[in-house]
Write a protein that holds these residues in place. Structure first.
Motif, mmCIF file in Angstrom:
data_model
loop_
_atom_site.group_PDB
_atom_site.id
_atom_site.type_symbol
_atom_site.label_atom_id
_atom_site.label_comp_id
_atom_site.label_asym_id
_atom_site.label_seq_id
_atom_site.Cartn_x
_atom_site.Cartn_y
_atom_site.Cartn_z
ATOM 1 N N ASN A 31 0.822 -1.206 0.000
ATOM 2 C CA ASN A 31 0.000 0.000 0.000
ATOM 3 C C ASN A 31 0.861 1.263 0.000
ATOM 4 O O ASN A 31 0.533 2.259 -0.663
ATOM 5 N N PHE A 32 1.954 1.221 0.748
ATOM 6 C CA PHE A 32 2.863 2.370 0.788
ATOM 7 C C PHE A 32 3.414 2.677 -0.599
ATOM 8 O O PHE A 32 3.486 3.848 -1.015
ATOM 9 N N ASN A 33 3.812 1.649 -1.323
ATOM 10 C CA ASN A 33 4.355 1.839 -2.669
ATOM 11 C C ASN A 33 3.328 2.506 -3.587
ATOM 12 O O ASN A 33 3.704 3.263 -4.488
ATOM 13 N N LYS A 34 2.067 2.257 -3.360
ATOM 14 C CA LYS A 34 1.023 2.797 -4.224
ATOM 15 C C LYS A 34 0.685 4.249 -3.898
ATOM 16 O O LYS A 34 0.452 5.059 -4.817
ATOM 17 N N VAL A 35 0.667 4.619 -2.620
ATOM 18 C CA VAL A 35 0.113 5.923 -2.240
ATOM 19 C C VAL A 35 1.171 6.972 -1.911
ATOM 20 O O VAL A 35 0.865 8.173 -1.926
ATOM 21 N N TYR A 36 2.412 6.577 -1.611
ATOM 22 C CA TYR A 36 3.401 7.579 -1.210
ATOM 23 C C TYR A 36 3.663 8.627 -2.293
ATOM 24 O O TYR A 36 3.844 9.811 -1.967
ATOM 25 N N PRO A 37 3.709 8.270 -3.591
ATOM 26 C CA PRO A 37 3.886 9.316 -4.609
ATOM 27 C C PRO A 37 2.800 10.388 -4.558
ATOM 28 O O PRO A 37 3.088 11.567 -4.838
ATOM 29 N N GLN A 76 -5.468 1.584 2.053
ATOM 30 C CA GLN A 76 -4.592 2.485 1.303
ATOM 31 C C GLN A 76 -4.930 3.942 1.588
ATOM 32 O O GLN A 76 -4.028 4.787 1.709
ATOM 33 N N GLY A 77 -6.222 4.253 1.720
ATOM 34 C CA GLY A 77 -6.623 5.610 2.057
ATOM 35 C C GLY A 77 -6.126 6.027 3.428
ATOM 36 O O GLY A 77 -5.702 7.178 3.631
ATOM 37 N N LEU A 78 -6.136 5.107 4.388
ATOM 38 C CA LEU A 78 -5.652 5.421 5.729
ATOM 39 C C LEU A 78 -4.143 5.675 5.724
ATOM 40 O O LEU A 78 -3.656 6.592 6.394
ATOM 41 N N VAL A 79 -3.397 4.867 4.963
ATOM 42 C CA VAL A 79 -1.955 5.088 4.855
ATOM 43 C C VAL A 79 -1.680 6.438 4.190
ATOM 44 O O VAL A 79 -0.770 7.173 4.603
ATOM 45 N N LEU A 80 -2.466 6.786 3.185
ATOM 46 C CA LEU A 80 -2.292 8.070 2.511
ATOM 47 C C LEU A 80 -2.536 9.233 3.469
ATOM 48 O O LEU A 80 -1.807 10.236 3.440
ATOM 49 N N PRO A 109 5.661 -1.842 -8.859
ATOM 50 C CA PRO A 109 4.904 -1.114 -9.886
ATOM 51 C C PRO A 109 4.937 0.380 -9.617
ATOM 52 O O PRO A 109 4.834 0.824 -8.475
ATOM 53 N N ARG A 110 5.116 1.153 -10.662
ATOM 54 C CA ARG A 110 5.231 2.593 -10.525
ATOM 55 C C ARG A 110 3.850 3.243 -10.536
ATOM 56 O O ARG A 110 3.013 2.930 -11.378
ATOM 57 N N THR A 111 3.615 4.140 -9.594
ATOM 58 C CA THR A 111 2.369 4.900 -9.548
ATOM 59 C C THR A 111 2.526 6.129 -10.428
ATOM 60 O O THR A 111 3.381 6.986 -10.158
ATOM 61 N N ALA A 112 1.733 6.200 -11.477
ATOM 62 C CA ALA A 112 1.802 7.322 -12.410
ATOM 63 C C ALA A 112 0.926 8.461 -11.895
ATOM 64 O O ALA A 112 -0.289 8.325 -11.790
#
Length: 251
Positions: free
Chosen positions: A76-82, A134-138, A215-218
């Protein structure tokens, strides 16, 4: 007649070589082929490049459920940190624009409304596709990067009524928008992941867990195009005042 095992094996191998090459399923080699180097002494040494592996420090004993939660946090961190990093840049842009160009409260309200519409246009699809975790981590990461909790952001850029309303909604889901980021307590694992990301070792760390590249978050854009809109009436009034002054001088 008794058949010896060695005899049977030789017959099977002979039959295998009689099969046409087109009928055999040949697997293509995968990975990077080995290479060799010749030493000054004339010896040939075969070389192989291995993918980097992150060695996790030995900590407390964790069960399978703890590891699953940790792997989920890494994913989840990899997805939302960008998105949190982009949010920090955009918030700084909004603050600097308001400080430099806004002179009236009505201009500020219109500008904030335009920014809100642009943010929905840029990120609504991505945000809606996120899971609750994921929303909570964001939310935690936004607090870390921007230095403000979700409640403070809503109260600053919207109103106290809107902040209290969303705080009530969060309470219904056992969440608290006023909770601050705690790098040494509840959010210690997230803070550790942030340090790994900032050190440039995130790819090897992610690969050591999932055995694949992250996977890269665009992110669509890192800057906002919204600008402060001035009232046309005020501009025309200033122009009329200037013209009247010029006429008096000419007389």
């Amino acid at each position: 007649m008794k058949y010896r095992p060695k005899y049977i094996l030789s017959v099977l191998l002979s039959l295998l070589f009689l099969i046409p090459a087109s009928a055999q399923k040949l697997r293509k080699p995968k990975g990077t082929p080995m290479y060799y180097e010749v030493t000054p002494e004339g010896d040939t040494v075969f070389m192989e490049t291995l993918d980097p592996v992150w060695i996790l420090p030995r900590g407390r004993k964790a069960g399978s459920a703890d590891w699953r939660r940790y792997y989920k946090l890494v994913y989840n961190f990899n997805k939302v940190y960008p998105f949190a990093l982009v949010g920090r840049k955009m918030m700084a842009q909004v603050d600097s624009t308001i400080a430099a160009d806004v002179t009236r409260r009505s201009e500020r309200n219109r500008y904030v409304a335009d920014v809100e519409k642009e943010l929905f246009r840029l990120f609504e699809k991505d945000i809606r596709s996120m899971t609750v975790s994921q929303g909570l981590v964001l939310m935690r990461l936004v607090d870390r990067e921007c230095g403000m909790s979700a409640y403070e952001i809503i109260r600053t850029y919207e109103s106290g009524f809107a902040a209290n309303f969303w705080q009530l909604v969060a309470r219904l889901f056992s969440q608290n928008l006023k909770t601050r980021y705690d790098p040494k307590g509840e959010d210690a694992k997230i803070e550790e992941l942030c340090h790994i990301w900032d050190s440039g070792q995130w790819d090897s760390f992610y690969y050591s867990i999932f055995m694949e590249r992250p996977p890269r978050t665009a992110v669509g854009s890192e800057r906002l195009s919204s600008e402060v809109r001035k009232k046309p009436q005020a501009a025309s009034k200033d122009g009329a005042t200037k013209k009247s002054g010029d006429r008096k001088k000419s007389r």
